[in-house]
Design a protein around this motif. Structure first.
Motif, short mmCIF file in Angstrom:
data_model
loop_
_atom_site.label_atom_id
_atom_site.label_comp_id
_atom_site.label_asym_id
_atom_site.label_seq_id
_atom_site.Cartn_x
_atom_site.Cartn_y
_atom_site.Cartn_z
N ALA A 16 -31.23 -2.19 -106.76
CA ALA A 16 -30.42 -3.41 -106.87
C ALA A 16 -28.97 -3.08 -107.19
O ALA A 16 -28.05 -3.66 -106.61
N TYR A 17 -28.76 -2.12 -108.10
CA TYR A 17 -27.39 -1.75 -108.47
C TYR A 17 -26.63 -1.17 -107.29
O TYR A 17 -25.45 -1.50 -107.06
N ARG A 19 -27.35 -1.60 -104.14
CA ARG A 19 -27.56 -2.42 -102.95
C ARG A 19 -28.27 -1.62 -101.86
O ARG A 19 -27.91 -1.66 -100.68
N ALA A 20 -29.30 -0.90 -102.28
CA ALA A 20 -30.11 -0.13 -101.34
C ALA A 20 -31.26 -0.99 -100.83
O ALA A 20 -31.81 -1.81 -101.56
N ALA A 21 -31.62 -0.78 -99.59
CA ALA A 21 -32.59 -1.65 -98.94
C ALA A 21 -34.02 -1.39 -99.39
O ALA A 21 -34.88 -2.26 -99.27
N GLU A 43 -26.56 6.74 -96.73
CA GLU A 43 -26.47 5.73 -95.67
C GLU A 43 -27.25 6.17 -94.45
O GLU A 43 -27.24 7.34 -94.06
N ARG A 48 -27.47 1.33 -96.86
CA ARG A 48 -27.80 2.22 -97.96
C ARG A 48 -29.30 2.27 -98.17
O ARG A 48 -29.96 1.23 -98.25
N ASP A 169 -18.40 3.48 -101.28
CA ASP A 169 -18.25 3.48 -99.82
C ASP A 169 -17.26 4.55 -99.37
O ASP A 169 -17.46 5.17 -98.32
#
Length: 215
Positions: A16-17, A19-21, A43, A48, A169
């Motif tokens: 969640a932190y 933003r990984a799928a 990535e 991510r 990023d």
């Protein structure tokens, strides 16, 4: 040199932190040692993803016996050199190493203790890293190091290349010059918090089965 760090968050919290799928399950422990499994964020096709890998690129020295196990190279001293520069120039081989703290040994030889470092106001943060596939251990990763700031200097002269959240990023997608700039900068002293402990600096032995489980 960093030979121990901790991730005291669940895979779901880490995902969640960053933003990984995919909040993957892993047999990585809360404390991560060289040659053991750990979670990284990288990535894949612009998204991510989290992946379990072994901490340390396998290195076999010419002086080693054929049956000897490779040594894990878990720290990257200079992105411009050796096996690192080719990977660093290609975004697909860059990664973020999630952590909640990292440790250094402090004290007299034989009685060294763990001193932990965290980033103020950041329960989870990222260490800049590179990864690749290996024949020996499958996917592996290593963390980029830099000269320490004044907050860490009482304990060690090197520290991980730490990234602010708005720089993730740029590490994953930026130019090679961006990466060199991260390695050459000084992370702010006032963002580092140090906790000295009386825990002995004891390295846990890693079973080969643990290493292979990360592949």
């Amino acid at each position: 040199m960093c030979n121990l760090y901790a991730v005291r968050k669940s895979a779901a919290e880490v995902a969640a932190y960053f933003r990984a799928a995919n909040p993957v399950l892993s047999n990585a422990g809360e404390e991560i040692y060289p040659g053991a499994p750990g979670l990284v964020v990288r990535e894949q096709e612009g998204v991510r993803v989290m992946q379990s890998m072994v901490w340390g690129f396998p290195l076999r020295l010419k002086t080693m016996k054929p049956e000897a196990k490779p040594k894990p190279v878990n720290n990257i001293a200079d992105l411009n050199k050796g096996m690192w520069v080719g990977l660093a120039r290609k975004p697909e081989w860059r990664c973020l190493i999630p952590l909640t703290a990292f440790a250094e040994a402090e004290g007299e030889k034989g009685s060294k203790t763990r001193t932990w470092f965290t980033v103020k106001g950041q329960p989870t943060f990222a260490w800049a890293g590179l990864w690749r596939d290996s024949v020996e251990w499958g996917p592996v990763y290593s963390g980029v190091m830099t000269e320490c700031n004044e907050a860490i200097r009482p304990v060690h002269d090197r520290m991980p290349v730490l990234l602010h959240a708005d720089e993730y990023d740029r590490w994953l997608r930026g130019s090679f010059d961006d990466l060199i700039a991260f390695q050459e900068r000084c992370f702010p002293d006032d963002l580092i918090e140090m906790t000295r402990t009386d825990e002995l600096w004891v390295k846990r032995k890693i079973a080969q089965s643990d290493v292979m489980a990360a592949s």
